[in-house]
Design a protein around this motif. Structure first.
Motif, mmCIF file in Angstrom:
data_model
loop_
_atom_site.group_PDB
_atom_site.id
_atom_site.type_symbol
_atom_site.label_atom_id
_atom_site.label_comp_id
_atom_site.label_asym_id
_atom_site.label_seq_id
_atom_site.Cartn_x
_atom_site.Cartn_y
_atom_site.Cartn_z
ATOM 1 N N ARG A 1 0.838 -1.205 0.000
ATOM 2 C CA ARG A 1 0.000 0.000 0.000
ATOM 3 C C ARG A 1 0.868 1.248 0.000
ATOM 4 O O ARG A 1 0.623 2.186 -0.747
ATOM 5 C CB ARG A 1 -0.902 0.011 1.238
ATOM 6 N N CYS A 2 1.867 1.250 0.852
ATOM 7 C CA CYS A 2 2.773 2.408 0.959
ATOM 8 C C CYS A 2 3.443 2.704 -0.386
ATOM 9 O O CYS A 2 3.446 3.849 -0.854
ATOM 10 C CB CYS A 2 3.812 2.116 2.034
ATOM 11 N N ILE B 1 3.576 5.922 -5.529
ATOM 12 C CA ILE B 1 3.803 6.073 -6.971
ATOM 13 C C ILE B 1 2.624 6.782 -7.633
ATOM 14 O O ILE B 1 2.798 7.745 -8.382
ATOM 15 C CB ILE B 1 4.037 4.696 -7.638
ATOM 16 N N VAL B 2 1.405 6.300 -7.377
ATOM 17 C CA VAL B 2 0.215 6.876 -8.003
ATOM 18 C C VAL B 2 0.038 8.340 -7.587
ATOM 19 O O VAL B 2 -0.299 9.196 -8.415
ATOM 20 C CB VAL B 2 -1.046 6.052 -7.644
ATOM 21 N N TRP C 1 6.935 0.555 -13.233
ATOM 22 C CA TRP C 1 7.574 0.445 -11.916
ATOM 23 C C TRP C 1 7.540 -1.018 -11.486
ATOM 24 O O TRP C 1 6.473 -1.626 -11.473
ATOM 25 C CB TRP C 1 6.826 1.281 -10.883
ATOM 26 N N TYR C 2 8.698 -1.545 -11.117
ATOM 27 C CA TYR C 2 8.763 -2.928 -10.656
ATOM 28 C C TYR C 2 9.033 -2.958 -9.155
ATOM 29 O O TYR C 2 10.069 -2.473 -8.692
ATOM 30 C CB TYR C 2 9.856 -3.698 -11.415
ATOM 31 N N PHE D 1 13.158 9.428 -8.777
ATOM 32 C CA PHE D 1 12.843 9.052 -10.158
ATOM 33 C C PHE D 1 11.822 10.017 -10.749
ATOM 34 O O PHE D 1 11.970 10.487 -11.887
ATOM 35 C CB PHE D 1 12.308 7.616 -10.180
ATOM 36 N N VAL D 2 10.767 10.320 -9.986
ATOM 37 C CA VAL D 2 9.705 11.214 -10.474
ATOM 38 C C VAL D 2 10.257 12.609 -10.764
ATOM 39 O O VAL D 2 9.896 13.246 -11.760
ATOM 40 C CB VAL D 2 8.558 11.298 -9.428
ATOM 41 N N ASN D 3 11.146 13.090 -9.914
ATOM 42 C CA ASN D 3 11.700 14.435 -10.091
ATOM 43 C C ASN D 3 12.693 14.513 -11.249
ATOM 44 O O ASN D 3 12.822 15.560 -11.896
ATOM 45 C CB ASN D 3 12.389 14.897 -8.799
#
Length: 217
Positions: free
Chosen positions: A23-24, A29-30, A112-113, A167-169
């Motif tokens: 869940r965390c 990610i979402v 995402w893995y 990664f997102v940034n």
């Protein structure tokens, strides 16, 4: 189509930790890939001293929980095996209609893995233990061992969360243009199938198809 892939650090978890850990990670990610107005909701983990953020969307929570329950069922049938969950973001585009039906292509632009190693740790023997004076109590030893392992998992989970944010940034050029009124990019969560080999082949096919549209009717 440029599809970025992020392999998250493998986490060693026990069965009862799977739900909270997934869940965390999946909600984090979402949330970081959400586009429009969301109602952020802070969630404190019960097993770890970590707080993460959900989008506050019932449908997102439902989708993630359903996949986690499916994964837990798979783990129960395949104990002590390493496993991988894939969260894929994709873009849906219509193609020119064919003779029979309209075609829709699904372009995957990010995967995402989540890598888990689900283990079973030994438990202390119940009942009276016959050990010499001054010897270490087996129950205390196991309790201490679990405490050390839990602290290590918490530290690793924090590393994964930082890995997601980093990664997102850093990876932004591949993200598709935003459509008006869209809050979430379409996404799917893939878990192992009942057959390990089938899941492996499915993953290989997905990787080979990356950049090539999957045709859906």
């Amino acid at each position: 189509m440029n599809c970025e892939i992020c392999q998250l650090k493998e986490l060693e978890v026990e069965h009862f930790e799977i739900r909270e850990v997934l869940r965390c990670i999946l909600h984090t990610i979402v949330f970081h890939r959400a586009l429009g107005l969301v109602r952020p909701k802070d969630i404190d983990l019960e097993l770890f001293d970590i707080t993460y953020v959900q989008c506050g969307d019932f449908e997102v929570e439902k989708k993630i929980d359903e996949k986690i329950e499916q994964f837990i069922s798979w783990v129960e049938k395949h104990p002590n095996k390493k496993s991988q969950i894939c969260l894929s973001f994709y873009e849906v585009k219509s193609k020119q209609p064919s003779w029979f039906k309209n075609k829709i292509e699904r372009l995957c632009w990010e995967q995402w893995y989540v890598n888990l190693n689900v283990t079973q740790h030994r438990k202390a023997h119940s009942g009276k233990s016959h050990h010499s004076k001054g010897a270490v109590d087996p129950e205390e030893s196991v309790s201490e061992e679990r405490g050390v392992r839990r602290a290590a998992l918490e530290a690793s989970l924090r590393e994964v969360l930082f890995q997601i944010i980093k990664f997102v940034n850093e990876k932004k050029d591949h993200v598709p243009p935003i459509s008006d009124g869209v809050i979430y990019f379409p996404y799917e969560i893939t878990i192992p199938s009942s057959s390990d080999s089938a899941f492996g082949m499915d993953m290989i096919k997905r990787m080979l198809q990356t950049g090539h549209p999957t045709m859906l009717s």
